[in-house]
Design a protein around this motif. Structure first.
Motif, PDB file in Angstrom:
ATOM      1  N   GLY A   1       0.796  -1.223   0.000  1.00 26.14           N
ATOM      2  CA  GLY A   1       0.000   0.000   0.000  1.00 26.14           C
ATOM      3  C   GLY A   1       0.825   1.268   0.000  1.00 26.14           C
ATOM      4  O   GLY A   1       0.275   2.365  -0.119  1.00 26.14           O
ATOM      5  N   PHE A   2       2.150   1.152   0.115  1.00 26.89           N
ATOM      6  CA  PHE A   2       3.039   2.323   0.091  1.00 26.89           C
ATOM      7  C   PHE A   2       3.788   2.365  -1.240  1.00 26.89           C
ATOM      8  O   PHE A   2       4.269   1.335  -1.730  1.00 26.89           O
ATOM      9  N   GLN A   3       3.875   3.552  -1.808  1.00 28.27           N
ATOM     10  CA  GLN A   3       4.713   3.731  -2.992  1.00 28.27           C
ATOM     11  C   GLN A   3       5.960   4.508  -2.601  1.00 28.27           C
ATOM     12  O   GLN A   3       5.868   5.588  -2.006  1.00 28.27           O
ATOM     13  N   ILE A   4       7.101   3.941  -2.913  1.00 28.04           N
ATOM     14  CA  ILE A   4       8.379   4.528  -2.511  1.00 28.04           C
ATOM     15  C   ILE A   4       9.278   4.626  -3.745  1.00 28.04           C
ATOM     16  O   ILE A   4       9.530   3.634  -4.428  1.00 28.04           O
TER      17      ILE A   4
ATOM     18  N   LEU B   1       9.111  -6.528   0.340  1.00 28.43           N
ATOM     19  CA  LEU B   1       8.265  -6.187   1.491  1.00 28.43           C
ATOM     20  C   LEU B   1       6.902  -5.652   1.051  1.00 28.43           C
ATOM     21  O   LEU B   1       6.120  -5.205   1.882  1.00 28.43           O
ATOM     22  N   GLY B   2       6.628  -5.712  -0.254  1.00 30.25           N
ATOM     23  CA  GLY B   2       5.311  -5.338  -0.742  1.00 30.25           C
ATOM     24  C   GLY B   2       5.167  -3.923  -1.236  1.00 30.25           C
ATOM     25  O   GLY B   2       4.071  -3.510  -1.641  1.00 30.25           O
ATOM     26  N   ALA B   3       6.248  -3.120  -1.211  1.00 25.76           N
ATOM     27  CA  ALA B   3       6.143  -1.732  -1.653  1.00 25.76           C
ATOM     28  C   ALA B   3       6.008  -1.652  -3.167  1.00 25.76           C
ATOM     29  O   ALA B   3       6.484  -2.516  -3.906  1.00 25.76           O
TER      30      ALA B   3
ATOM     31  N   GLU C   1       4.879  13.308  -9.256  1.00 28.03           N
ATOM     32  CA  GLU C   1       4.234  12.739 -10.446  1.00 28.03           C
ATOM     33  C   GLU C   1       3.503  11.446 -10.117  1.00 28.03           C
ATOM     34  O   GLU C   1       2.433  11.167 -10.674  1.00 28.03           O
ATOM     35  N   ASN C   2       4.069  10.652  -9.211  1.00 27.73           N
ATOM     36  CA  ASN C   2       3.484   9.349  -8.876  1.00 27.73           C
ATOM     37  C   ASN C   2       2.673   9.359  -7.586  1.00 27.73           C
ATOM     38  O   ASN C   2       2.192   8.310  -7.157  1.00 27.73           O
ATOM     39  N   SER C   3       2.528  10.546  -6.964  1.00 27.35           N
ATOM     40  CA  SER C   3       1.836  10.657  -5.673  1.00 27.35           C
ATOM     41  C   SER C   3       2.384   9.633  -4.680  1.00 27.35           C
ATOM     42  O   SER C   3       1.629   8.942  -3.976  1.00 27.35           O
ATOM     43  N   ALA C   4       3.704   9.540  -4.644  1.00 25.62           N
ATOM     44  CA  ALA C   4       4.370   8.549  -3.797  1.00 25.62           C
ATOM     45  C   ALA C   4       4.377   9.000  -2.337  1.00 25.62           C
ATOM     46  O   ALA C   4       4.214  10.187  -2.025  1.00 25.62           O
TER      47      ALA C   4
END
Length: 617
Positions: free
Chosen positions: A264-267, A287-289, A325-328
């Protein structure tokens, strides 16, 4: 020789990613390396050449100075490739071999003092992607083998991973070397040294370079021709990445998905084409990022996009743009060898320098209320206020990441709890992590805090932790080159800086006073330790408190001898308009001209800023 399949390359948005074979277990390869280098053209003076017993007495001062000048504080750095105007190649394979041999002998001697017998002393080598790495690695292998060490080749690695290779089983090497020149141009390279006690100090590296200088000067060919060197290739980075993943999983302890706490996190990661790409695919992805939009992950020793440096404006601007740009949720910028990092919050605000120290201070002070935090003496008065209002203690100390870290180690030994040591450059170390300056571990701490905040229902992001950090009104850095031969530059710089100190002590600059930090036994301009075991001074520098009748204490002035180059750096900050220009004028008129130091220093930048108030004139 065993081999693995070639890496596969794929593109994801702006990210160019190299997928390396990875395994949680170590895969070893054995090979015999045979190489030779042509002897360099050099002047050699023989003493009593008719007697071979006198061979080791040959001393050529010029040759020895070439090796000694490669010392860069606690590191070794030099020019490894042609291409820099006004600079010749000095970090040659013969020089690197001599230094590596001396380091190997130093490690063996240290182990022998600690136990009766020493067998199979094991030393690892990692490197960043610089194109000079292959030839210089061969020289390291030769030097370590000549010293009697077993050599382990980690390949592409990070500086923190090299130290951790002395700690994590089943590797646990006796020592390690990282080949890197950090953020410097592709033409440069260098060596960083570790034992299980941590990074070597400047005096220790000086001792190694002195011994290497003798070896270098006394060798006819300056090289081990056709030396057979047996080495073992190992995959340590997979173990190191798993170590970081486990820390995140355990400390987040996510109630719904323990193994993928970053779901659920964008990094966004910007590795700058250095060694930091592993953090994307071997840590965050697993880890799912979501790491879509990450930048410059593929190792490229020419660094074609920008300098891999969290202080670099282009690096931070590109990362900021990708985050927006990616709303990270977070952007990460690593330097070449990943011992430093910076971040961008979810609103696109760059966090480096004082802001990064403040962010880490906020996290650490929640975990360890009342702890002391050590920084270099170029940090702002506002940072001190930020730390002290959270019941922390701020120790201002010498510039140089090794100085800052070692001060934290010494304070803990003296009974002063110190959990964080950080330099404004982005080097940061924690007591909980072996006092190691690890950019990846620093980011791990920030990511854990970000996830915890989200789980607690706080959506503002990590930038909210430093929203009350004030910015200095003015901040300026200037340089003065030392006008003399390079070999005399250090002595001339020390002469100028010590003369400046005497002027301050004599009261010749009204309202200027040497700063001090009594809680941490630091005095005389944040340079001198006043406890029973003062650390050796590797470079001279002083921080001055500046006051006037109208504003009281409104700023500071810092003068220091550069470890990297033959110049003196001048840093200053002020809380009043025009304060930095006023300080520069006083420095010029009441010190440089009066003392005659303007005769041995290039004061062009000082003159321009004093006259115009602008740095870029």
């Amino acid at each position: 020789m065993a081999s693995t399949s070639a890496p596969s390359i794929y593109l994801q948005g702006n990210a160019r990613k190299t997928s390396f074979p990875s395994s949680s277990s170590t895969r070893q390869f054995r090979t015999t390396l045979t190489f030779s280098f042509p002897p360099p053209l050099t002047k050699v003076i023989y003493v009593n050449s008719s007697s071979t017993a006198k061979y080791n007495e040959v001393i050529v001062d010029e040759e020895m100075d070439r090796i000694r000048r490669l010392q860069n504080g606690s590191d070794v750095r030099g020019v490894a490739l042609e291409g820099e105007k006004g600079r010749t190649v000095d970090l040659t394979p013969p020089a690197v071999e001599a230094i590596s041999e001396s380091f190997g002998e130093w490690v063996i001697n240290g182990l022998e003092k600690g136990r009766e017998s020493v067998e199979e002393v094991r030393v690892s080598l990692g490197k960043d992607p610089r194109i000079s790495g292959a030839s210089l690695s061969a020289a390291v292998f030769a030097g370590l083998s000549r010293a009697g060490c077993l050599v382990f080749d980690m390949g592409l690695a990070t500086t923190p991973a090299c130290f951790m290779s002395t700690m994590l089983p089943p590797f646990a090497y006796d020592a390690s070397i990282m080949m890197t020149a950090s953020h410097l141009p592709y033409t440069r390279n260098g060596l960083k040294f570790f034992t299980r006690k941590g990074g070597l100090t400047s005096p220790e590296v000086e001792e190694i370079c002195d011994k290497a200088a003798l070896k270098y000067a006394n060798r006819l060919t300056k090289v081990s021709t056709m030396l057979n060197c047996t080495l073992t290739r190992v995959d340590f980075m997979s173990t190191y990445a798993k170590h970081l993943r486990d820390i995140i999983k355990e400390r987040v302890n996510h109630p719904l998905h323990y193994d993928t706490p970053l779901k659920g996190f964008q990094i966004i990661v910007n590795a700058g084409n250095g060694s930091g790409g592993f953090f994307t695919w071997d840590v965050l992805d697993k880890l799912g990022a979501d790491t879509f939009g990450s930048l410059h992950l593929n190792p490229d020793g020419m660094f074609p996009n920008h300098i891999p440096n969290p202080e670099d404006k282009i690096a931070m601007a590109l990362t900021r743009a990708a985050v927006l740009e990616n709303s990270a949720d977070l952007g990460i910028v690593f330097d070449t060898d990943v011992d430093r990092s910076g971040v961008v919050d979810n609103k696109g605000n760059p966090i480096n320098g004082d802001k990064l120290i403040a962010l880490m201070s906020a996290i650490v002070l929640r975990e360890h209320p009342g702890t002391t935090i050590v920084t270099d003496a170029r940090t702002s008065m506002a940072l001190t206020k930020f730390i002290t209002t959270r019941s922390g203690h701020h120790c201002l100390y010498r510039v140089g990441y090794r100085n800052v870290i070692d001060k934290g180690v010494h304070l803990n030994k003296d009974g002063i709890e110190t959990h964080l040591m950080m330099e404004t450059s982005g080097h940061g170390a924690l007591k909980e992590n072996y006092f190691l300056d690890d950019g990846a571990y620093m980011v791990v701490k920030i990511i854990i805090e970000m996830v915890r905040m989200k789980l607690a229902g706080l959506d503002e992001g990590i930038g909210s932790l430093i929203k009350d950090l004030e910015e200095p009104m003015e901040s300026v850095e200037l340089r003065m080159n030392v006008i003399c031969e390079p070999r005399h530059a250090k002595a001339k710089a020390v002469e100028a800086i010590e003369k400046f100190r005497s002027y301050i002590e004599e009261g010749r600059l009204k309202g200027w006073e040497l700063d001090a930090c009594g809680d941490c036994w630091v005095s005389e301009g944040c340079l001198v330790d006043s406890n029973d075991t003062p650390a050796a001074i590797d470079a001279h520098m002083y921080r001055i408190k500046v006051s006037d009748e109208e504003h009281g204490e409104h700023g500071w002035f810092h003068l220091r001898q550069s470890i990297h180059n033959p110049n003196i750096a001048v840093n200053m900050q002020s809380q009043v308009p025009g304060g930095c220009q006023s300080m520069t004028r006083a420095f010029r008129d009441k010190f440089l001209k009066t003392s005659g130091m303007d005769g041995i220093l290039d004061v062009n930048q000082i003159e321009k800023f004093a006259n115009s108030g602008r740095v870029d004139v």
